[in-house]
Design a protein around this motif. Sequence first.
Motif, PDB file in Angstrom:
ATOM      1  N   GLY A   1       0.968  -1.163   0.068  1.00 51.74           N
ATOM      2  CA  GLY A   1      -0.009  -0.085   0.031  1.00 51.74           C
ATOM      3  C   GLY A   1       0.917   1.189   0.076  1.00 51.74           C
ATOM      4  O   GLY A   1       0.349   2.370   0.012  1.00 51.74           O
TER       5      GLY A   1
ATOM      6  N   LYS B   1       2.761   4.336  -1.409  1.00 54.85           N
ATOM      7  CA  LYS B   1       2.583   5.179  -2.656  1.00 54.85           C
ATOM      8  C   LYS B   1       3.543   4.874  -3.787  1.00 54.85           C
ATOM      9  O   LYS B   1       4.703   4.703  -3.458  1.00 54.85           O
ATOM     10  CB  LYS B   1       2.625   6.597  -2.445  1.00 54.85           C
ATOM     11  N   SER B   2       3.005   5.056  -5.003  1.00 60.16           N
ATOM     12  CA  SER B   2       4.054   4.726  -6.224  1.00 60.16           C
ATOM     13  C   SER B   2       5.281   5.715  -6.057  1.00 60.16           C
ATOM     14  O   SER B   2       5.389   6.822  -5.729  1.00 60.16           O
ATOM     15  CB  SER B   2       3.367   5.072  -7.363  1.00 60.16           C
TER      16      SER B   2
ATOM     17  N   GLN C   1       4.776  -3.672  -4.173  1.00 61.16           N
ATOM     18  CA  GLN C   1       3.852  -3.426  -3.240  1.00 61.16           C
ATOM     19  C   GLN C   1       2.788  -2.703  -4.116  1.00 61.16           C
ATOM     20  O   GLN C   1       2.888  -2.229  -5.108  1.00 61.16           O
ATOM     21  CB  GLN C   1       4.580  -2.067  -2.685  1.00 61.16           C
TER      22      GLN C   1
ATOM     23  N   ASN D   1      -1.041  -0.337  -4.210  1.00 61.01           N
ATOM     24  CA  ASN D   1      -1.799   0.682  -3.637  1.00 61.01           C
ATOM     25  C   ASN D   1      -3.046   0.431  -3.987  1.00 61.01           C
ATOM     26  O   ASN D   1      -3.283   0.678  -5.215  1.00 61.01           O
ATOM     27  CB  ASN D   1      -1.425   1.968  -3.720  1.00 61.01           C
ATOM     28  N   ARG D   2      -3.889  -0.007  -3.518  1.00 64.24           N
ATOM     29  CA  ARG D   2      -5.361  -0.642  -4.149  1.00 64.24           C
ATOM     30  C   ARG D   2      -6.132   0.467  -4.541  1.00 64.24           C
ATOM     31  O   ARG D   2      -6.813   0.544  -5.227  1.00 64.24           O
ATOM     32  CB  ARG D   2      -6.012  -1.627  -3.237  1.00 64.24           C
ATOM     33  N   GLN D   3      -6.166   1.464  -3.713  1.00 61.69           N
ATOM     34  CA  GLN D   3      -7.077   2.840  -4.029  1.00 61.69           C
ATOM     35  C   GLN D   3      -6.283   3.387  -4.978  1.00 61.69           C
ATOM     36  O   GLN D   3      -7.372   4.123  -5.866  1.00 61.69           O
ATOM     37  CB  GLN D   3      -6.857   3.864  -2.690  1.00 61.69           C
TER      38      GLN D   3
ATOM     39  N   SER E   1      -2.378   0.870  -8.182  1.00 62.55           N
ATOM     40  CA  SER E   1      -1.184   1.007  -8.558  1.00 62.55           C
ATOM     41  C   SER E   1      -0.103  -0.020  -8.085  1.00 62.55           C
ATOM     42  O   SER E   1      -0.203  -0.254  -6.628  1.00 62.55           O
ATOM     43  CB  SER E   1      -0.437   2.608  -7.987  1.00 62.55           C
TER      44      SER E   1
END
Length: 284
Positions: free
Chosen positions: A18, A20-21, A210, A212-214, A217
Amino acid sequence: MTTEAPRQTENRTNGTAGAKSGADGKGGSAAGANGRSNANGSSAYGEALADVYDSLYPTSGPAIDSMITFLEELRPAPASLLELGVGTGRLAIPLAKHGYRVHGVDASPAMLAKLHENDPTGGITSSVADFSALVVEERYDVVLTALNTFFMLPTQELQISCLRGIHDALADGGVAVFETYNPQNYHRLSEATTQIGHLAADALLLDTIQVNRQLQSALVVHTILGPGGLRKVPEVSRYAWPAEFDVMARLAGLRVTGRWAGWDRSALSELTEKHIVVVERQDA
């Protein structure tokens, strides 16, 4: 683009996903409307991996043969073909040998230099460009965006911009073909995952993933261990669900005419590793 769907073997979990990119400060961040951040990120990625790219993926074999057969059924050679993210010519070279008139676009000069090493006869033309802001003079019978390259565009805005460029690059009756990973394969990850692979007898590849579902990404950090020491190359992809891709295509004046689980036109399922999507211009 080298990201593949997470494998079900040789995985190690080592933390919570989760992030951030580009959380380590090296990855591609969300680009602006002009796409320059994407061009810089894609170029840096290609510059870092050009010397080992041909070790990551086979340049011949059943998978490439199936891809050529698939394209032949859509638009046979000597059709004109534009490949976005052409890289070192893994697909472009066998397509040109099969009779297609191929032009490749890539953001990395090092990738294109390797392409021309692999293509000493000069059968493929190429240009350095950011395909999220695609402008071409010629129109093509086929536009190919393979190996998850489309998802390497880090925002929805850039993906729509790319689709609009593809619309304008298609000749009358032309088709665009996308090869992407199944978004579910990343979206299901709840923890950071590490995959281990072998590049050569004296080199290892470790991929740490890793999600980030929201943001839809995925950040993949490629760590190469070899005689030259240790090298880390970050890669960010932004996956789009099939329904979202269809809407983005319509916004760009395109329509999806087929979606399969592989070049053999097998049916989709939740366990599908990849999606092969064919689109045409809505006004075709």
